[in-house]
Design a protein around this motif. Structure first.
Motif, PDB file in Angstrom:
ATOM      1  N   LYS A  58       3.068  -1.028  -7.427  1.00  0.00           N
ATOM      2  CA  LYS A  58       4.431  -1.459  -7.098  1.00  0.00           C
ATOM      3  C   LYS A  58       4.548  -2.949  -6.804  1.00  0.00           C
ATOM      4  O   LYS A  58       5.644  -3.507  -6.785  1.00  0.00           O
ATOM      5  CB  LYS A  58       4.930  -0.717  -5.837  1.00  0.00           C
ATOM      6  N   ARG A  60       3.767  -4.017  -3.867  1.00  0.00           N
ATOM      7  CA  ARG A  60       4.406  -3.877  -2.549  1.00  0.00           C
ATOM      8  C   ARG A  60       3.615  -4.614  -1.476  1.00  0.00           C
ATOM      9  O   ARG A  60       2.392  -4.535  -1.441  1.00  0.00           O
ATOM     10  CB  ARG A  60       4.469  -2.389  -2.201  1.00  0.00           C
ATOM     11  N   SER A 145       9.485   4.880  -2.950  1.00  0.00           N
ATOM     12  CA  SER A 145      10.297   4.974  -4.153  1.00  0.00           C
ATOM     13  C   SER A 145       9.505   4.392  -5.331  1.00  0.00           C
ATOM     14  O   SER A 145       8.788   3.407  -5.168  1.00  0.00           O
ATOM     15  CB  SER A 145      11.605   4.220  -3.944  1.00  0.00           C
ATOM     16  N   ASN A 147       9.676   2.452  -7.798  1.00  0.00           N
ATOM     17  CA  ASN A 147      10.165   1.259  -8.481  1.00  0.00           C
ATOM     18  C   ASN A 147       9.187   0.123  -8.247  1.00  0.00           C
ATOM     19  O   ASN A 147       8.360   0.190  -7.338  1.00  0.00           O
ATOM     20  CB  ASN A 147      11.531   0.847  -7.900  1.00  0.00           C
ATOM     21  N   SER A 153      15.846   1.306  -6.506  1.00  0.00           N
ATOM     22  CA  SER A 153      15.067   2.546  -6.566  1.00  0.00           C
ATOM     23  C   SER A 153      15.431   3.346  -7.812  1.00  0.00           C
ATOM     24  O   SER A 153      16.563   3.302  -8.283  1.00  0.00           O
ATOM     25  CB  SER A 153      15.320   3.389  -5.317  1.00  0.00           C
ATOM     26  N   GLU A 182      17.946   6.622  -0.778  1.00  0.00           N
ATOM     27  CA  GLU A 182      16.773   7.151  -0.115  1.00  0.00           C
ATOM     28  C   GLU A 182      17.128   7.925   1.156  1.00  0.00           C
ATOM     29  O   GLU A 182      18.266   7.908   1.621  1.00  0.00           O
ATOM     30  CB  GLU A 182      15.805   6.008   0.235  1.00  0.00           C
ATOM     31  N   HIS A 255      15.532  -5.892  -0.557  1.00  0.00           N
ATOM     32  CA  HIS A 255      15.300  -4.718  -1.391  1.00  0.00           C
ATOM     33  C   HIS A 255      16.345  -4.566  -2.467  1.00  0.00           C
ATOM     34  O   HIS A 255      17.361  -5.216  -2.442  1.00  0.00           O
ATOM     35  CB  HIS A 255      15.439  -3.487  -0.505  1.00  0.00           C
TER      36      HIS A 255
HETATM   37 MG    MG Z   1      11.699   1.746  -1.650  1.00  0.00          MG
END
Ligand code: MG
Ligand code: TXA
Length: 536
Positions: A58, A60, A145, A147, A153, A182, A255
């Motif tokens: 991701k 992330r 999620s 994405n 998302s 979400e 986000h």
């Molecule tokens: Mg998320």
């Protein structure tokens, strides 16, 4: 690595496919799967290396913890040190469902899952595919999620593929997700529960659950709820843990962001659409592709622009009715993605009430737009130039009529209209017949003085309306750099007015009167459209 896609019946997923996916997960792989909220990217939560792959796939940030997904209530026990009576009540009422709760974590939860926080976030998704998959794995799944970090998302397998193709092992395609935003992340550890992230379960539902009935071992009959400030709807300052880290680390990132520049419109539905029309024209005629995310109520008032004045530069996507926000939530993320596919350079979204799902919708729109409101943009007048040949009949009549009709339409924003001629001799008054025709329509152009169009006029204009195609062509040949904003009247109002506005010069008064009629009818439609009011 190639990403494999398995299509399944969302209600009765093929057991063999589930078993194959569970096997991949148990061996440390990554599988994206549908939940009732959005698609999740699952890994074995008890395997730190598998979880590390989620962060990598991701992109992330490591300090943003993950939610653990379980399929049975008992699944919580091993993951937490304690279940408070309040948490228990919420679990019983809302699981499976779009509610994530924070618990003090047990030692078996790897550090990487919680980003070192003392709490662990857990939820039980209400989706047969997610439940069967977790069951088959026999371990909790860590699943953010599915994405790319920072992107909207995913609400379909296609969205997951667009972001993560080649980076994950499997996508289970169970069709579009139901809720579309979400889960609600709720912290019930303190005296007063805090919504860390508004989501699929509404604040009202949580309030009702906690303020009615008695909670075992405790006597909470009434509690007040705080929505954290970073969500944009807080009444209480955002809380920080002793270590100084934010309670819900995920909320600090920008986000859900689309690639285009994005704005939100606030105010009454009427005020929203008036601002949106004004700024869409500004953006589109300066050459930027605009996509508007609209309520059903306002939608029809934008569509004329799509097929006329702003053709090719403007699109409207229907979110849903203000009276029922479920479809709005369900379409929100896919609409942001669709806007990009349409080539949007600017996305403008309406905003909705904060009731029910509205809180989550508003939160995501704030995040996607970085909180940018259309009102922050400059709003000098919209400048329109009417152009004919000599600037003594058609264009001064259009100018005068427009002014009066814009007043009639309530003048919701400022429009400055002038008129010019492509080959005008400067300094002439409007023709007597034109003055006469206008007087009968409550418009005074007796002090008009003709002027030839200049490059300054063109540069200052937002929109240049040529009375005939010949005028437009002449303007284009002289001022090709302003191509974007030059239109004939019939291009501005196809179906309302077609063809050229013929020159009445030297003809009888009745010809002038007819021209005035045609212009008045057309410009009435235009001014109403610009004002965002019904044009019939
Ligand atoms: Mg998320
Ligand atoms: O609906 C959902 O919740 C989806 C589906 C797949 O279940 N999952 C999801 O996960 O949205 P993710 O990772 O995109 O968002 C999790 C949010 C983040 O804002 C994160 O910071 C917060 O939950 N979170 C996770 N653990 C936390 C913790 N221990 N304390 C505070 N916030 C936490």
């Amino acid at each position: 690595m190639d990403t494999v896609i398995y299509k399944v019946d969302p209600l009765h997923p093929d057991e063999e496919i589930i078993a194959r996916c569970a096997d991949v997960l148990r061996r440390g792989g990554l599988v994206a799967f549908p939940t009732e909220t959005v698609y999740g990217l699952g890994a074995n939560a008890l395997d730190p290396e598998a979880v590390a792959r989620i962060f990598e796939a991701k992109g992330r940030p490591q300090d943003n913890p993950l939610i653990l997904h379980i399929s049975r209530l008992e699944g919580v026990d091993a993951l937490v040190r304690e279940i408070s009576p309040r948490a228990k009540r919420l679990m019983e009422m809302f699981w499976p469902g779009p509610l994530t709760l924070l618990f003090p974590r047990s030692y078996i939860v790897p550090d990487i899952v919680t980003a070192g926080l003392p709490t662990v976030a857990i939820r039980m998704p209400d989706h047969p595919v997610a439940q069967r998959l977790i069951d088959a794995c026999g371990v909790p799944l860590a699943a953010p999620s599915a994405n790319q970090s920072g992107r909207p998302s995913p609400t379909s397998a296609r969205d997951v593929l667009a972001d993560l193709n080649g980076k994950i092992d499997i996508i289970i395609d169970g069709g579009p997700t139901d809720i579309g935003v979400e889960s609600t992340v709720l912290d019930v550890s303190g005296d007063s529960p805090i919504i860390l992230r508004p989501g699929g379960l509404t604040r009202e539902d949580i309030e009702a659950a906690l303020s009615t009935g008695r909670i075992k071992n405790g006597a909470v009959t009434r509690v007040t709820y705080d929505v954290c400030d970073t969500c944009g709807h807080g009444r209480k300052p955002f809380s920080f843990s002793a270590a100084g880290t934010a309670l819900s680390p995920g909320m600090k990132y920008r986000h859900y962001a689309p690639r285009a520049e994005m704005y939100i419109a606030k105010g009454t539905p009427l005020a929203q659409r008036q601002k949106i029309i004004f700024h869409s024209i500004r953006f589109a005629l300066s050459g930027k592709k605009v996509v508007v995310l609209a309520s059903q109520e306002n939608f029809p008032l934008y569509t004329p622009f799509q097929k006329s004045l702003l053709e090719g530069l403007f699109n409207v996507i229907l979110l849903g009715s203000r009276e029922d926000l479920s479809p709005v939530a369900a379409r929100l993320y896919s609409s942001l993605r669709h806007s990009e596919e349409l080539g949007a350079q600017v996305i403008i979204s309406e905003t909705f009430s904060l009731q029910g799902l509205g809180l989550a919708i508003s939160n995501r729109l704030e995040k996607a737009s970085g909180g940018k409101d259309l009102s922050e943009l400059g709003s000098g007048p919209l400048r329109i130039v009417m152009v004919c040949t000599g600037n003594t009949c058609r264009s001064p009549m259009s100018e005068g009529l427009f002014r009066r009709l814009w007043k009639d339409a309530g003048e919701p924003y400022s429009v400055e209209v002038i008129s010019r001629g492509v080959t005008a001799v400067p300094g002439l008054p409007a023709s007597e017949e034109a003055v006469h025709a206008m007087r009968a329509r409550d418009v005074d152009i007796s002090s008009h003085v003709s002027k030839p169009v200049s490059s300054r006029d063109m540069a200052g204009a937002d929109l240049v309306i040529a009375m005939t195609l010949a005028h437009k062509k002449l303007l284009l040949s002289r001022y090709s750099e302003f191509e974007n904003k030059i239109r004939t009247l019939s291009e501005v109002l196809p179906g309302v007015f077609d063809g050229d506005v013929m020159d009445p010069y030297g003809q009888a008064q009745t010809v002038y009167d007819n021209t005035a009629d045609v212009l008045e009818q057309s410009l009435r439609v235009l001014t109403k459209r610009l004002a965002g009011i019904e044009s019939t």
